[in-house]
Design a protein around this motif. Structure first.
Motif, mmCIF file in Angstrom:
data_model
loop_
_atom_site.group_PDB
_atom_site.id
_atom_site.type_symbol
_atom_site.label_atom_id
_atom_site.label_comp_id
_atom_site.label_asym_id
_atom_site.label_seq_id
_atom_site.Cartn_x
_atom_site.Cartn_y
_atom_site.Cartn_z
ATOM 1 N N GLN A 26 25.697 -1.723 37.162
ATOM 2 C CA GLN A 26 24.395 -2.170 36.739
ATOM 3 C C GLN A 26 23.327 -1.392 37.220
ATOM 4 O O GLN A 26 22.888 -1.443 38.217
ATOM 5 N N ARG A 27 22.344 -0.867 36.338
ATOM 6 C CA ARG A 27 21.164 -0.045 36.809
ATOM 7 C C ARG A 27 19.991 -0.573 36.002
ATOM 8 O O ARG A 27 19.956 -0.427 34.796
ATOM 9 N N LEU A 28 18.862 -1.266 36.669
ATOM 10 C CA LEU A 28 17.889 -1.669 35.944
ATOM 11 C C LEU A 28 16.912 -0.753 35.391
ATOM 12 O O LEU A 28 16.279 -0.999 34.444
ATOM 13 N N SER A 29 16.701 0.350 35.930
ATOM 14 C CA SER A 29 15.954 1.589 35.367
ATOM 15 C C SER A 29 16.558 2.906 35.919
ATOM 16 O O SER A 29 17.515 2.945 36.812
ATOM 17 N N PRO A 30 16.368 3.952 35.180
ATOM 18 C CA PRO A 30 17.064 5.298 35.478
ATOM 19 C C PRO A 30 16.453 5.566 36.802
ATOM 20 O O PRO A 30 17.025 6.332 37.659
ATOM 21 N N GLU A 31 15.411 5.267 37.430
ATOM 22 C CA GLU A 31 15.171 5.619 38.879
ATOM 23 C C GLU A 31 15.874 4.979 39.849
ATOM 24 O O GLU A 31 15.716 5.347 41.162
ATOM 25 N N GLN A 32 16.298 3.899 39.377
ATOM 26 C CA GLN A 32 17.050 3.020 40.599
ATOM 27 C C GLN A 32 18.546 3.274 40.839
ATOM 28 O O GLN A 32 19.233 3.836 39.724
ATOM 29 N N ALA A 33 19.236 2.941 41.893
ATOM 30 C CA ALA A 33 20.522 3.073 42.224
ATOM 31 C C ALA A 33 21.451 2.091 41.145
ATOM 32 O O ALA A 33 20.591 1.217 40.907
ATOM 33 N N TRP A 34 22.357 2.307 41.173
ATOM 34 C CA TRP A 34 23.473 1.437 40.347
ATOM 35 C C TRP A 34 23.831 0.366 41.357
ATOM 36 O O TRP A 34 24.344 0.298 42.613
ATOM 37 N N ASN A 35 23.637 -0.833 40.816
ATOM 38 C CA ASN A 35 24.008 -2.015 41.591
ATOM 39 C C ASN A 35 25.468 -2.318 41.216
ATOM 40 O O ASN A 35 26.067 -2.487 40.098
ATOM 41 N N LEU A 36 26.361 -2.847 42.421
ATOM 42 C CA LEU A 36 27.685 -3.005 41.925
ATOM 43 C C LEU A 36 27.933 -4.412 42.639
ATOM 44 O O LEU A 36 27.661 -5.065 43.576
ATOM 45 N N ASN A 37 28.665 -5.250 41.524
ATOM 46 C CA ASN A 37 29.288 -6.394 41.690
ATOM 47 C C ASN A 37 30.797 -6.329 41.782
ATOM 48 O O ASN A 37 31.431 -5.947 40.453
ATOM 49 N N ALA A 38 31.685 -6.373 42.634
ATOM 50 C CA ALA A 38 32.963 -6.355 42.719
ATOM 51 C C ALA A 38 33.834 -7.696 42.886
ATOM 52 O O ALA A 38 33.449 -8.714 43.613
ATOM 53 N N TYR A 39 34.855 -7.666 42.177
ATOM 54 C CA TYR A 39 35.825 -8.937 42.184
ATOM 55 C C TYR A 39 37.076 -8.756 42.061
ATOM 56 O O TYR A 39 37.611 -7.724 41.986
ATOM 57 N N VAL A 40 38.180 -9.458 42.670
ATOM 58 C CA VAL A 40 39.497 -9.466 42.842
ATOM 59 C C VAL A 40 39.903 -10.600 42.094
ATOM 60 O O VAL A 40 39.652 -11.870 42.284
ATOM 61 N N LEU A 41 40.796 -10.294 41.043
ATOM 62 C CA LEU A 41 41.555 -11.298 40.094
ATOM 63 C C LEU A 41 42.842 -11.278 40.562
ATOM 64 O O LEU A 41 43.513 -10.501 40.624
ATOM 65 N N THR A 42 43.202 -12.575 40.680
ATOM 66 C CA THR A 42 44.511 -12.748 41.342
ATOM 67 C C THR A 42 45.255 -13.836 40.102
ATOM 68 O O THR A 42 44.504 -14.478 39.394
ATOM 69 N N GLU A 43 46.589 -14.107 40.100
ATOM 70 C CA GLU A 43 47.191 -14.795 39.270
ATOM 71 C C GLU A 43 47.150 -14.641 37.847
ATOM 72 O O GLU A 43 47.279 -15.540 37.093
ATOM 73 N N ALA A 44 46.727 -13.670 37.168
ATOM 74 C CA ALA A 44 46.466 -13.173 35.714
ATOM 75 C C ALA A 44 47.887 -13.082 35.332
ATOM 76 O O ALA A 44 48.855 -12.376 35.843
ATOM 77 N N GLU A 45 48.178 -13.856 34.106
ATOM 78 C CA GLU A 45 49.415 -13.904 33.537
ATOM 79 C C GLU A 45 49.873 -12.464 33.031
ATOM 80 O O GLU A 45 50.764 -12.220 33.073
ATOM 81 N N ASN A 46 48.548 -11.656 32.367
ATOM 82 C CA ASN A 46 48.966 -10.492 31.853
ATOM 83 C C ASN A 46 47.802 -9.601 31.632
ATOM 84 O O ASN A 46 46.533 -10.012 32.005
ATOM 85 N N ILE A 47 47.549 -8.352 31.308
ATOM 86 C CA ILE A 47 46.515 -7.487 31.284
ATOM 87 C C ILE A 47 45.654 -8.277 30.236
ATOM 88 O O ILE A 47 44.449 -7.999 30.161
ATOM 89 N N THR A 48 46.161 -8.653 29.322
ATOM 90 C CA THR A 48 45.140 -9.362 28.015
ATOM 91 C C THR A 48 44.298 -10.409 28.832
ATOM 92 O O THR A 48 43.186 -10.343 28.392
ATOM 93 N N GLU A 49 44.834 -11.355 29.552
ATOM 94 C CA GLU A 49 43.949 -12.092 30.213
ATOM 95 C C GLU A 49 43.066 -11.596 31.063
ATOM 96 O O GLU A 49 41.761 -12.298 31.202
ATOM 97 N N LEU A 50 43.365 -10.620 31.907
ATOM 98 C CA LEU A 50 42.493 -9.854 32.560
ATOM 99 C C LEU A 50 41.292 -9.270 31.735
ATOM 100 O O LEU A 50 39.938 -9.462 32.027
ATOM 101 N N LEU A 51 41.655 -8.540 30.766
ATOM 102 C CA LEU A 51 40.721 -8.074 30.125
ATOM 103 C C LEU A 51 39.691 -9.108 29.278
ATOM 104 O O LEU A 51 38.614 -8.666 29.018
ATOM 105 N N ARG A 52 40.365 -10.125 28.772
ATOM 106 C CA ARG A 52 39.209 -10.966 28.218
ATOM 107 C C ARG A 52 38.345 -11.762 29.424
ATOM 108 O O ARG A 52 37.296 -11.881 29.050
ATOM 109 N N TRP A 53 38.973 -11.870 30.517
ATOM 110 C CA TRP A 53 37.833 -12.279 31.824
ATOM 111 C C TRP A 53 36.773 -11.110 31.966
ATOM 112 O O TRP A 53 35.504 -11.526 32.028
ATOM 113 N N VAL A 54 37.053 -9.899 32.077
ATOM 114 C CA VAL A 54 36.177 -8.691 31.992
ATOM 115 C C VAL A 54 35.194 -9.060 30.935
ATOM 116 O O VAL A 54 33.808 -8.843 31.033
#
Length: 107
Positions: A26-54
């Protein structure tokens, strides 16, 4: 993209429930750097569950989705995960961008 037919073969290695990484950018304005929020997801039954979470957590932010190449134990938040990643979806918004490095002034 290129598609090539192949014969089925048993994989050398397989992980039934792989860990996924999701980066939200996410970038709050064009002059600012991109902010990163990173997550690890475990125990997802399938890619559909993962994409729903995203989808439920993106809140309009850009995102990248990776699968981890090797099993790695969960650790403390500040302990980096070092396994290789395979990109499944998305793009790093910093890729290919030139960044001006400004020298710091002494106070």
């Amino acid at each position: 993209m290129r598609a090539t037919e192949t014969v089925h073969a048993a994989p050398r290695d397989s992980i039934d429930l792989p860990a996924y990484r999701v980066n939200f950018w996410q970038r709050l304005s064009p002059e600012q750097a991109w902010n990163l929020n990173a997550y690890v997801l475990t125990e997802a039954e399938n890619i559909t569950e993962l994409l729903r979470w995203v989808d439920e957590h993106a809140a309009g932010r850009r995102f990248e989705v990776f699968v981890e190449m090797n099993e790695e134990p969960e650790r403390w938040f500040q302990s980096p995960r070092t396994t290789g990643l395979i990109r499944l979806l998305g793009r790093n918004p910093n890729a290919g961008e030139t960044v001006e490095i400004v020298p710091l002034e002494k106070m």
